[in-house]
Enzyme design. Structure first.
Site, PDB file in Angstrom:
ATOM      1  N   GLY A 164       0.651   2.625  -2.543  1.00 50.89           N
ATOM      2  CA  GLY A 164       1.693   1.842  -1.880  1.00 50.89           C
ATOM      3  C   GLY A 164       1.147   0.591  -1.234  1.00 50.89           C
ATOM      4  O   GLY A 164      -0.035   0.509  -0.894  1.00 50.89           O
ATOM      5  N   ASP A 213      -9.407   7.081   2.446  1.00 51.15           N
ATOM      6  CA  ASP A 213      -9.322   5.751   1.842  1.00 51.15           C
ATOM      7  C   ASP A 213     -10.160   4.780   2.665  1.00 51.15           C
ATOM      8  O   ASP A 213      -9.882   4.538   3.835  1.00 51.15           O
ATOM      9  CB  ASP A 213      -7.863   5.288   1.799  1.00 51.15           C
ATOM     10  CG  ASP A 213      -7.684   3.945   1.114  1.00 51.15           C
ATOM     11  OD1 ASP A 213      -8.664   3.411   0.563  1.00 51.15           O
ATOM     12  OD2 ASP A 213      -6.554   3.431   1.113  1.00 51.15           O
ATOM     13  N   SER A 237       0.428   7.995   3.632  1.00 47.96           N
ATOM     14  CA  SER A 237      -0.764   7.244   4.000  1.00 47.96           C
ATOM     15  C   SER A 237      -0.709   6.950   5.493  1.00 47.96           C
ATOM     16  O   SER A 237       0.269   6.364   5.981  1.00 47.96           O
ATOM     17  CB  SER A 237      -0.835   5.941   3.194  1.00 47.96           C
ATOM     18  OG  SER A 237      -1.963   5.184   3.578  1.00 47.96           O
ATOM     19  N   LYS A 243      -7.091   6.682   6.520  1.00 48.86           N
ATOM     20  CA  LYS A 243      -7.986   5.542   6.386  1.00 48.86           C
ATOM     21  C   LYS A 243      -9.287   5.823   7.139  1.00 48.86           C
ATOM     22  O   LYS A 243      -9.271   6.413   8.231  1.00 48.86           O
ATOM     23  CB  LYS A 243      -7.322   4.277   6.955  1.00 48.86           C
ATOM     24  CG  LYS A 243      -6.012   3.895   6.265  1.00 48.86           C
ATOM     25  CD  LYS A 243      -6.251   3.356   4.868  1.00 48.86           C
ATOM     26  CE  LYS A 243      -4.950   2.864   4.250  1.00 48.86           C
ATOM     27  NZ  LYS A 243      -5.168   2.234   2.928  1.00 48.86           N
ATOM     28  N   LYS A 253      -1.314   0.512  -8.808  1.00 49.33           N
ATOM     29  CA  LYS A 253      -0.320  -0.228  -8.041  1.00 49.33           C
ATOM     30  C   LYS A 253       0.235  -1.327  -8.933  1.00 49.33           C
ATOM     31  O   LYS A 253      -0.523  -2.131  -9.481  1.00 49.33           O
ATOM     32  CB  LYS A 253      -0.938  -0.836  -6.777  1.00 49.33           C
ATOM     33  CG  LYS A 253      -1.355   0.197  -5.740  1.00 49.33           C
ATOM     34  CD  LYS A 253      -1.983  -0.450  -4.524  1.00 49.33           C
ATOM     35  CE  LYS A 253      -2.392   0.603  -3.496  1.00 49.33           C
ATOM     36  NZ  LYS A 253      -3.143   0.006  -2.368  1.00 49.33           N
ATOM     37  N   LYS A 305      -3.237  11.178   3.265  1.00 51.34           N
ATOM     38  CA  LYS A 305      -4.309  10.192   3.086  1.00 51.34           C
ATOM     39  C   LYS A 305      -4.586   9.543   4.432  1.00 51.34           C
ATOM     40  O   LYS A 305      -3.661   9.072   5.098  1.00 51.34           O
ATOM     41  CB  LYS A 305      -3.928   9.114   2.064  1.00 51.34           C
ATOM     42  CG  LYS A 305      -5.020   8.057   1.891  1.00 51.34           C
ATOM     43  CD  LYS A 305      -4.731   7.126   0.710  1.00 51.34           C
ATOM     44  CE  LYS A 305      -3.829   5.992   1.077  1.00 51.34           C
ATOM     45  NZ  LYS A 305      -3.735   4.991  -0.028  1.00 51.34           N
ATOM     46  N   ASP A 310      -9.185   1.688  -6.571  1.00 57.02           N
ATOM     47  CA  ASP A 310      -7.942   1.013  -6.228  1.00 57.02           C
ATOM     48  C   ASP A 310      -8.142  -0.484  -6.456  1.00 57.02           C
ATOM     49  O   ASP A 310      -7.856  -1.008  -7.527  1.00 57.02           O
ATOM     50  CB  ASP A 310      -7.587   1.343  -4.771  1.00 57.02           C
ATOM     51  CG  ASP A 310      -6.355   0.618  -4.242  1.00 57.02           C
ATOM     52  OD1 ASP A 310      -5.744  -0.162  -4.985  1.00 57.02           O
ATOM     53  OD2 ASP A 310      -5.996   0.833  -3.068  1.00 57.02           O
ATOM     54  N   GLU A 325     -11.190   7.158  -1.775  1.00 57.70           N
ATOM     55  CA  GLU A 325     -10.610   5.989  -2.431  1.00 57.70           C
ATOM     56  C   GLU A 325     -11.378   4.715  -2.066  1.00 57.70           C
ATOM     57  O   GLU A 325     -11.594   4.439  -0.883  1.00 57.70           O
ATOM     58  CB  GLU A 325      -9.139   5.848  -2.044  1.00 57.70           C
ATOM     59  CG  GLU A 325      -8.415   4.748  -2.815  1.00 57.70           C
ATOM     60  CD  GLU A 325      -6.939   4.688  -2.489  1.00 57.70           C
ATOM     61  OE1 GLU A 325      -6.244   3.856  -3.097  1.00 57.70           O
ATOM     62  OE2 GLU A 325      -6.469   5.459  -1.628  1.00 57.70           O
TER      63      GLU A 325
END
Length: 368
Positions: free
Chosen positions: A291, A189, A136, A164, A263, A162, A239, A214
């Site tokens: 995570g 994400d 990530s 952001k 998670k 991944k 998520d 995400e």
């Protein structure tokens, strides 16, 4: 199994680099470690994954400490437990506070694995010998720097990237990533940064062959996500919206997503995470393990959970060295050609480095 003593460590550790999302930027991380001892002297460890600000959920390190010290741990001390699954039921009278619940429940699972002479992965029903891992990457100062970071982690063998995104840092960024890396497994994400009014913008992401988008919409929404998913070719992964088994069940029935990120801390512990995993497996919904910038103990719990068979996509459980100058476990978590080997040793599979814990612990609360 009966807990006789619990220690709550408030830790402060500096990560190697700042991590930026649509919520904000973090480099110094405050978190909780839980050391629980049962009547036979076996010690189990858990990790609280709440941040020190209520970005991701309403929980913080301080609220978790309050809940653990004043409510959750007193409910467990001196109580006979036959199996860690019982903890979830005992905590039902306490609403939400899932990260606090998960922290102590994780320690109970560790004790149970040791008492039954199993690895934590075996205790939760996992069968994989190794797990596939991705990385990530937070928002970078420039797209050029982001491309360099991606190249670095691909060279290190990570099997999924991944990145952001947020308004103003989305379509043009993904376009440049795809131009440089046309075939890599890639996901975006959003951390709830968009609204249903952004459908036209989010539909533009369909052209980039993403694994998933995400959590594009609000953290507590499954209705608008269902509307959005019908408009997108790219699977939505939920998520923040999934805080319980019931959330997952409703989201699947509504068609709010095609993938779920599990998670442990967000859903209240390993027991609830397993229930969600099993439900998704039965309904053809793939899952993966996200995570929370965990230190080694939380990372060990994630590895054990990810050994379950429906974790079919690379998770965010990167090597310890991705985030930390030194970790709280020995040996540290390492990645070999994009895989982490699931420990076979009894318990979490790693030794706790008490010197590191004592060095970075700012406060310790002992409950008997």
């Amino acid at each position: 199994m009966k807990l006789t003593e619990v220690k709550l460590y408030t830790m402060e550790m500096r990560m190697k680099t700042a991590f930026t999302t649509s919520f904000g930027t973090m480099q110094d991380k405050t978190f909780l470690l839980i050391e629980a001892k049962d009547e036979s002297g076996v010690v189990g460890w858990g990790e609280g994954v709440a941040f020190d600000t209520p970005w991701y959920t309403e929980e913080t390190v301080k609220t978790s400490l309050h809940m653990l010290q004043d409510f959750l741990v007193p409910m467990l001390i001196g109580r006979e437990l036959g199996h860690p699954d019982e903890v979830t039921g005992l905590f039902q009278s306490i609403r939400r506070n899932n990260m606090a619940k998960s922290a102590i429940e994780g320690a109970v699972w560790d004790i149970y694995a040791q008492l039954t002479k199993q690895s934590l992965a075996q205790a939760v029903g996992g069968t994989r010998e190794k797990i596939e891992v991705g990385i990530s990457i937070g928002i970078q100062p420039t797209v050029g720097e982001l491309l360099q970071v991606i190249a670095q982690f691909l060279n290190e063998g990570y099997r999924r990237i991944k990145v952001k995104i947020k308004p103003g840092w989305d379509v043009h960024v993904i376009r440049q990533i795809r131009a440089r890396f046309p075939d890599i497994p890639l996901m975006a994400d959003a951390n709830s940064a968009y609204t249903i009014e952004d459908i036209a913008l989010l539909k533009q992401l369909d052209e980039f062959n993403l694994m998933m988008i995400e959590q594009p919409l609000a953290h507590d929404d499954i209705v608008d996500h269902a509307i959005l998913q019908k408009q997108l070719k790219t699977p939505i992964c939920l998520d923040e919206s999934i805080t319980s088994f019931d959330d997952a069940r409703k989201a699947v029935k509504l068609g709010s997503c095609g993938i779920i990120n599990i998670k442990i801390g967000r859903v209240g512990g390993i027991t609830e995470a397993k229930r969600i995993h099993d439900y998704c497996e039965a309904h053809g919904i793939p899952v993966w393990c996200g995570g929370m910038l965990e230190a080694g103990i939380g990372r060990a719990h994630n590895i054990a959970l990810t050994s379950l068979m429906n974790f079919v996509m690379p998770g965010d459980t990167a090597a310890s060295s991705r985030y930390w100058y030194e970790d709280v476990i020995v040996p540290e978590v390492t990645v070999d050609a994009g895989y982490i080997y699931v420990p076979k040793e009894i318990g979490i599979g790693y030794d706790v480095n008490r010197d590191i814990i004592n060095r970075y612990a700012k406060n310790v609360v002992v409950i008997k």
